[in-house]
Design an enzyme around this catalytic site. Structure first.
Site, PDB file in Angstrom:
ATOM      1  CD  GLU A 201       1.635  -8.388  -6.172  1.00 16.81           C
ATOM      2  OE1 GLU A 201       1.002  -9.027  -7.028  1.00 16.81           O
ATOM      3  OE2 GLU A 201       1.097  -7.960  -5.128  1.00 16.81           O
ATOM      4  CG  ASP A 224       1.181 -13.553  -5.106  1.00 15.72           C
ATOM      5  OD1 ASP A 224       0.425 -13.550  -4.117  1.00 15.72           O
ATOM      6  OD2 ASP A 224       1.658 -12.509  -5.590  1.00 15.72           O
ATOM      7  CG  HIS A 311      -5.795  -8.665  -0.277  1.00  8.52           C
ATOM      8  ND1 HIS A 311      -5.723  -7.566  -1.115  1.00  8.52           N
ATOM      9  CD2 HIS A 311      -4.686  -9.393  -0.548  1.00  8.52           C
ATOM     10  CE1 HIS A 311      -4.621  -7.637  -1.839  1.00  8.52           C
ATOM     11  NE2 HIS A 311      -3.980  -8.747  -1.515  1.00  8.52           N
TER      12      HIS A 311
HETATM   13 ZN   LIG Z   1       0.232 -11.312  -3.530  1.00  9.51          ZN
END
Ligand SMILES: [Zn+2]
Length: 337
Positions: A201, A224, A311
């Protein structure tokens, strides 16, 4: 009953960057086996868990790949150059600990230090960074890592606050946990259900595109993370906060969710007394787009877990949002279409 935090610990221990997901897939497959009728890997590597039904095909997708690093060069001095797998903020990587798949550890360093303490930061690019594995020359370094070797964040899940965890790879392993918990809670359903753990992804939705073409769903719902409006670094003013419940996505940078799916998900949440939040984000995309515009086209939407510091090695999500998210996905799986 599956426990959100314990699942995250299991999946993080097996996590691998995009393109190398099988180690994590095999752990997920063992956990998912009791909750589906059959399972298989697509040629691209996504794990499809099928719970048979006579009705319309409903596909859920959580991606099991994570962002990481790949070695590009080892210098005479034994320092390791690398490039990214998936999206990273180079400035935020300085002094981040990493671990290679073979267990070698290192730290990301900046080649050029600011001239003096307190000097304004200049833009950092990935080329300004290297990994120090404490080797003193090339031969010593190459005995530990080589070009093509993969590294990931060297942090582990921890419970913090009242109802949260701080963990690497909540994106999207926390959503994989939610999907597993939802599978456990899904009872009899007329719908023909496909719970898919997708690959790549982070490199452009490769696993969702190919799995969608195989399954040809009537409706697809991605699971998500989304940004949260309750941190100072938030991209924009938004009503989403960590702990306020999973979101029903309306729009992100890559997709306008099908109004019918948004309406359906909200109705299912309300009928089951599940808290939810309305999500519109201006950056980022998910497997939703892949499900919408591939195969013969599908109705498509997304449920997100609000996250802070996405992230990074220390993403924060709410365990109660994960529990409510699993309830919502299970309720959607059982609701008539
Ligand atoms: Zn993701």
């Amino acid at each position: 009953m599956l426990n959100a935090f314990e699942l995250q610990q299991k999946l993080v221990a097996a996590a691998m960057p995009s393109g190398h997901e099988r180690r994590c897939g095999d752990v997920i497959a063992e956990l998912a086996r009791p909750f589906c009728d059959e399972m298989w890997y697509t040629p691209t590597g996504s794990l499809v868990c099928h719970k048979k039904g006579d009705g319309k095909r409903l596909m859920f997708a959580a991606h099991m790949d994570v962002i990481g690093f790949i070695v590009t060069y080892v210098s005479d001095e034994g320092y390791v150059s690398f490039t990214n797998i998936g999206g990273h903020n180079p400035a935020a990587l300085v002094n981040t600990k990493v671990v290679f798949v073979n267990g070698v550890r290192g730290i990301i360093r900046l080649r050029k230090q600011p001239d003096k303490v307190g000097a304004p930061a200049t833009a950092v690019t990935l080329r300004d960074l290297y990994i120090d594995i404490a080797a003193t020359n090339r031969a010593e370094a190459e005995a530990m890592v080589n070009v093509g070797d993969l590294a990931m964040f060297d942090t582990v899940p921890q419970q913090i606050g009242d109802h949260c965890m701080m963990s690497p790879y909540c994106d999207d392993l926390a959503a994989c946990c939610v999907q597993l918990m939802a599978m456990e809670q899904t009872g009899a359903s007329k719908n023909d259900l496909y719970f898919v753990f997708t690959v790549q992804e982070e490199l452009g939705l490769k696993g969702a595109i190919t799995a969608t073409n195989c399954i040809e769903p009537y409706m697809g719902i991605a699971i998500d993370l989304c940004y949260s409006g309750d941190e100072p670094a938030a991209d924009m003013e938004m009503p989403v906060r960590v702990g306020g419940g999973p979101t029903v996505k309306i729009k992100d940078a890559s997709v306008m969710c099908s109004p019918a799916v948004v309406k359906h998900m909200r109705a299912v949440a309300e009928q089951n007394d599940i808290p939810y939040q309305n999500e519109i984000i201006i950056a980022g995309g998910t497997d939703t787009a892949a499900m919408m515009h591939n195969a013969k086209g599908a109705l498509a939407g997304c449920m997100s877990l609000p996250g802070r510091n996405i992230h990074s090695p220390c993403e924060i999500v709410s365990l109660s949002d994960m529990e409510n998210g699993a309830r919502l996905i299970a309720a959607c799986a059982m609701a008539e279409l």
